[in-house]
Design an enzyme around this catalytic site. Sequence first.
Site, PDB file in Angstrom:
ATOM      1  N   HIS A   1       1.287  -1.224  -0.032  1.00 41.52           N
ATOM      2  CA  HIS A   1      -0.323   0.334  -0.024  1.00 41.52           C
ATOM      3  C   HIS A   1       0.958   1.399  -0.312  1.00 41.52           C
ATOM      4  O   HIS A   1       2.182   0.957   0.113  1.00 41.52           O
ATOM      5  CB  HIS A   1      -0.424   0.395   1.162  1.00 41.52           C
ATOM      6  CG  HIS A   1       0.152  -0.122   2.726  1.00 41.52           C
ATOM      7  ND1 HIS A   1      -0.531  -1.352   2.804  1.00 41.52           N
ATOM      8  CD2 HIS A   1       0.823   1.065   3.012  1.00 41.52           C
ATOM      9  CE1 HIS A   1       0.575  -0.741   4.416  1.00 41.52           C
ATOM     10  NE2 HIS A   1       1.179   0.410   4.590  1.00 41.52           N
TER      11      HIS A   1
HETATM   12  C1  T46 Z   1       2.930   0.866   6.865  1.00 36.00           C
HETATM   13  C2  T46 Z   1       3.852   0.296   6.899  1.00 36.00           C
HETATM   14  C3  T46 Z   1       4.898  -0.149   7.356  1.00 36.00           C
HETATM   15  C4  T46 Z   1      -4.057  -0.542  14.107  1.00 36.00           C
HETATM   16  O1  T46 Z   1      -4.951  -0.663  14.216  1.00 36.00           O
HETATM   17  N1  T46 Z   1      -3.066  -0.090  14.409  1.00 36.00           N
HETATM   18  C5  T46 Z   1      -1.986   0.824  13.682  1.00 36.00           C
HETATM   19  O2  T46 Z   1      -0.836   2.258  14.107  1.00 36.00           O
HETATM   20  C6  T46 Z   1      -1.253  -0.348  12.605  1.00 36.00           C
HETATM   21  C7  T46 Z   1      -0.745   0.662  11.752  1.00 36.00           C
HETATM   22  C8  T46 Z   1      -1.724  -1.078  11.852  1.00 36.00           C
HETATM   23  N2  T46 Z   1      -3.732  -1.761  12.992  1.00 36.00           N
HETATM   24  C9  T46 Z   1      -4.444  -2.367  11.942  1.00 36.00           C
HETATM   25  C10 T46 Z   1      -4.235  -2.523  11.110  1.00 36.00           C
HETATM   26  C11 T46 Z   1      -5.094  -3.816  10.419  1.00 36.00           C
HETATM   27  O3  T46 Z   1      -6.137  -4.356  11.268  1.00 36.00           O
HETATM   28  O4  T46 Z   1      -3.546  -3.589  12.548  1.00 36.00           O
HETATM   29  C12 T46 Z   1      -3.453  -4.566  11.556  1.00 36.00           C
HETATM   30  C13 T46 Z   1      -2.487  -4.993  10.306  1.00 36.00           C
HETATM   31  O5  T46 Z   1      -2.068  -3.803   9.954  1.00 36.00           O
HETATM   32  P1  T46 Z   1      -1.997  -3.804   7.516  1.00 36.00           P
HETATM   33  O6  T46 Z   1      -2.052  -4.651   7.547  1.00 36.00           O
HETATM   34  O7  T46 Z   1      -2.265  -1.800   7.233  1.00 36.00           O
HETATM   35  O8  T46 Z   1      -0.111  -3.940   8.663  1.00 36.00           O
HETATM   36  P2  T46 Z   1       1.192  -3.904   7.150  1.00 36.00           P
HETATM   37  O9  T46 Z   1       2.088  -4.420   7.412  1.00 36.00           O
HETATM   38  O10 T46 Z   1       0.957  -4.210   5.784  1.00 36.00           O
HETATM   39  O11 T46 Z   1       2.161  -1.796   7.314  1.00 36.00           O
HETATM   40  C14 T46 Z   1       2.060  -0.999   8.396  1.00 36.00           C
HETATM   41  C15 T46 Z   1       1.017  -0.538   8.504  1.00 36.00           C
HETATM   42  O12 T46 Z   1       0.079  -0.107   8.563  1.00 36.00           O
HETATM   43  C16 T46 Z   1       1.326   0.688   7.023  1.00 36.00           C
HETATM   44  O13 T46 Z   1       1.040   1.944   7.006  1.00 36.00           O
HETATM   45  O14 T46 Z   1       3.420   1.513   5.922  1.00 36.00           O
HETATM   46  O15 T46 Z   1       3.240  -1.187   7.999  1.00 36.00           O
END
Ligand code: T46
Length: 141
Positions: free
Chosen positions: A49
């Site tokens: 993303h």
């Molecule tokens: C990014 C990369 C480097 C939350 O509730 N609060 C938060 O602050 C974050 C970051 C995530 N979440 C929840 C949302 C999802 O249900 O945690 C779960 C996993 O998040 P996500 O699938 O977005 O994780 P990544 O590793 O794909 O991405 C993350 C960050 O979301 C993103 O901003 O830049 O790490």
Amino acid sequence: MQVIKYVFQPHGDDRGQLVALEEFKDIPFRIKRVYYMYDTGEDVTRGYHAHKSLQQILICIHGSCKIRLDNGKEKKVVPLEKPYEGLYVSNNMWREMFDFSSDAVLLVLASELYDESDYIRSYDDFLDYVKKISLTTTEEV
Ligand code: T46
């Protein structure tokens, strides 16, 4: 594409190392949120993303991983393997995190609170978005 990697200065002595990070001094933005990931499977890729506004610094404080950055024109892979190195990831940048070592802990310092509406989760939408932004910027000049 310019890759900005910060090298932080550890405060080392015979007890070990300590890295301190202050907003607007070591980190170029107000730190509104901190999160970290660990126990990431070695064959897992996360991310896929971009963000419209969010700026972040990624620090692999234990173990190692790789970050693929993509600005819509160019892609670069940046290894993170030192606890005193931080990768700046700007807004409007597609990111993928992969090749995590089994002991990797990836710490992220973020400029904004969590906001799902700031995410661009489709690569086609991302390419359209950066194209639109560059057209707007060119027209304004
Ligand atoms: C990014 C990369 C480097 C939350 O509730 N609060 C938060 O602050 C974050 C970051 C995530 N979440 C929840 C949302 C999802 O249900 O945690 C779960 C996993 O998040 P996500 O699938 O977005 O994780 P990544 O590793 O794909 O991405 C993350 C960050 O979301 C993103 O901003 O830049 O790490």
